[in-house]
Design a protein around this motif. Sequence first.
Motif, PDB file in Angstrom:
ATOM      1  N   UNK A 129     -30.972  70.311  66.966  1.00 38.82           N
ATOM      2  CA  UNK A 129     -30.598  68.917  66.778  1.00 38.82           C
ATOM      3  C   UNK A 129     -29.594  68.399  67.783  1.00 38.82           C
ATOM      4  N   UNK A 130     -29.058  69.267  68.636  1.00 38.23           N
ATOM      5  CA  UNK A 130     -28.071  68.826  69.616  1.00 38.23           C
ATOM      6  C   UNK A 130     -28.711  68.340  70.905  1.00 38.23           C
ATOM      7  N   UNK A 131     -27.958  67.521  71.658  1.00 34.28           N
ATOM      8  CA  UNK A 131     -28.457  67.070  72.956  1.00 34.28           C
ATOM      9  C   UNK A 131     -27.624  67.626  74.114  1.00 34.28           C
ATOM     10  N   UNK A 132     -26.570  68.333  73.787  1.00 29.54           N
ATOM     11  CA  UNK A 132     -25.777  69.016  74.805  1.00 29.54           C
ATOM     12  C   UNK A 132     -25.108  70.243  74.192  1.00 29.54           C
ATOM     13  N   UNK A 133     -25.066  71.323  74.970  1.00 31.85           N
ATOM     14  CA  UNK A 133     -24.480  72.574  74.480  1.00 31.85           C
ATOM     15  C   UNK A 133     -23.452  73.071  75.491  1.00 31.85           C
ATOM     16  N   UNK A 134     -22.295  73.442  74.981  1.00 31.05           N
ATOM     17  CA  UNK A 134     -21.257  74.004  75.832  1.00 31.05           C
ATOM     18  C   UNK A 134     -20.911  75.424  75.358  1.00 31.05           C
ATOM     19  N   UNK A 135     -20.573  76.250  76.345  1.00 25.44           N
ATOM     20  CA  UNK A 135     -20.180  77.623  76.052  1.00 25.44           C
ATOM     21  C   UNK A 135     -18.712  77.796  76.441  1.00 25.44           C
ATOM     22  N   UNK A 136     -17.916  78.286  75.503  1.00 24.23           N
ATOM     23  CA  UNK A 136     -16.507  78.558  75.785  1.00 24.23           C
ATOM     24  C   UNK A 136     -16.297  80.068  75.824  1.00 24.23           C
ATOM     25  N   UNK A 137     -15.733  80.547  76.933  1.00 18.44           N
ATOM     26  CA  UNK A 137     -15.520  81.977  77.123  1.00 18.44           C
ATOM     27  C   UNK A 137     -14.183  82.408  76.529  1.00 18.44           C
ATOM     28  N   UNK A 142     -14.729  76.523  79.823  1.00 19.48           N
ATOM     29  CA  UNK A 142     -15.862  75.923  79.122  1.00 19.48           C
ATOM     30  C   UNK A 142     -16.871  75.393  80.135  1.00 19.48           C
ATOM     31  N   UNK A 143     -18.164  75.685  79.891  1.00 19.70           N
ATOM     32  CA  UNK A 143     -19.223  75.297  80.813  1.00 19.70           C
ATOM     33  C   UNK A 143     -20.410  74.763  80.015  1.00 19.70           C
ATOM     34  N   UNK A 144     -21.055  73.730  80.564  1.00 19.23           N
ATOM     35  CA  UNK A 144     -22.285  73.210  79.940  1.00 19.23           C
ATOM     36  C   UNK A 144     -23.408  74.215  80.170  1.00 19.23           C
ATOM     37  N   UNK A 145     -24.148  74.526  79.112  1.00 20.62           N
ATOM     38  CA  UNK A 145     -25.220  75.522  79.191  1.00 20.62           C
ATOM     39  C   UNK A 145     -26.587  74.849  79.141  1.00 20.62           C
ATOM     40  N   UNK A 146     -27.565  75.548  79.683  1.00 18.28           N
ATOM     41  CA  UNK A 146     -28.950  75.093  79.626  1.00 18.28           C
ATOM     42  C   UNK A 146     -29.660  75.817  78.486  1.00 18.28           C
ATOM     43  N   UNK A 147     -30.399  75.075  77.690  1.00 16.63           N
ATOM     44  CA  UNK A 147     -31.205  75.683  76.632  1.00 16.63           C
ATOM     45  C   UNK A 147     -32.521  76.150  77.242  1.00 16.63           C
ATOM     46  N   UNK A 148     -32.707  77.456  77.310  1.00 19.86           N
ATOM     47  CA  UNK A 148     -33.949  78.006  77.860  1.00 19.86           C
ATOM     48  C   UNK A 148     -35.092  77.796  76.875  1.00 19.86           C
ATOM     49  N   UNK A 149     -34.876  78.206  75.648  1.00 11.79           N
ATOM     50  CA  UNK A 149     -35.851  77.992  74.579  1.00 11.79           C
ATOM     51  C   UNK A 149     -35.320  78.638  73.306  1.00 11.79           C
TER      52      UNK A 149
END
Length: 387
Positions: A129-137, A142-149
């Motif tokens: 349901x999200x339109x943007x995903x971020x990953x925090x290490x 923090x970096x914007x991530x790509x949804x592969x599938x």
Amino acid sequence: MDYNQYNNYNVNNTGDDSLSNKNDIGKKLVKIVIITSLFSVLIGIVGCVCVFKAFPNLLIDSTTNITKTEKEVTVTDKGIADAVDKVHDSVVVIKTYVNNQLYATGTGFIYKKVNGKYYFITNNHVIEGGDQIKVQFADESEVIAKLENGDKYADICVLSIELSKNYPVIEVGNNVDTRVGDTVFAIGSPLDYSVFSYSVTRGIISGKEREVAVSVSGAMNDWIMQVLQTDAAINNGNSGGPLCNINGQVIGVTNMKLASDKIEGMGFAIPIEEAASYADAIINGEDITRPYIGASLANANTAAAVTRYGIDMQDGVVVESVEPSLSADVAGLKRGDIIKKMDDVEVKDIATLRYQLYKYKVGDTIVIEYIRNGNTKTTELKLGAKK
């Protein structure tokens, strides 16, 4: 002669002889008793020695039995701090946004690194349901991530980020050697990630290959997941994080818990073997395709089905409609048919039907047993793919 003196003498003399005889007899009797007792004790000792020589395990029989029937177990608990340190920097916080607003948070971990690209595993429901995903290490970058599938039934998704900075890839274990009772721990970010990120909870493997009914498409349970059970605390925000063994190897992906006033300490994790197989397929660009029978179905054990189709309430799945020219239609299934078995495996409801169905591949042929107008029938059905 003085009579009185004589008489006294005779009386006194007679009394001393009688007492002396009695004392002699008593002494002899005492000696006999003592000798007899000593002889009896001696005989008893000799007898016991003989018995124990003939049966040396007689006195230690219970101890011997325990030694033979029970394993010697040495418990050495040195804690899990080293294992936690090993895993810590491979774990990340997953943030899902909708219209630039934080929508949901969860946990994930670095699964692979290929040519400078990091691949992360988390739960599909964390990012759904999200339109943007971020990953925090772990270093709070923090970096914007790509949804592969992702796949909603496996509840696994893969994210990717291209980075020059080095982060450790988690070590993958297996569940072949995992036993019920083994110590495990979970790392995650429950509730408010800014306060409780990288929380560690510890427990044991409470069960393996548990089949838990879940809802994927709506309020009704329509899918069954085969998962690991643990009593390590799993809370909101832990989803997608690693369940690890004491060697610091991930053996599962935490994804749910049973919550109730009557239930405590029942968390679940997707076995790493299953999670990795889906993740690898996604990373390799493969489509996750599941078989499709081409029919709309409903549980036969509901009041709505009883009213609508005039059937008795029972286990099974009612065919509501079939799609022209697809598998169910070709196999001859019709509206109102009640599917009871699939390749001799009983079908109790939609969840069990789907669970069994997804064990097959597109193109496989299965045997369906169903009831039509009170009569039991069978048909062969070739599985297709949903277009």
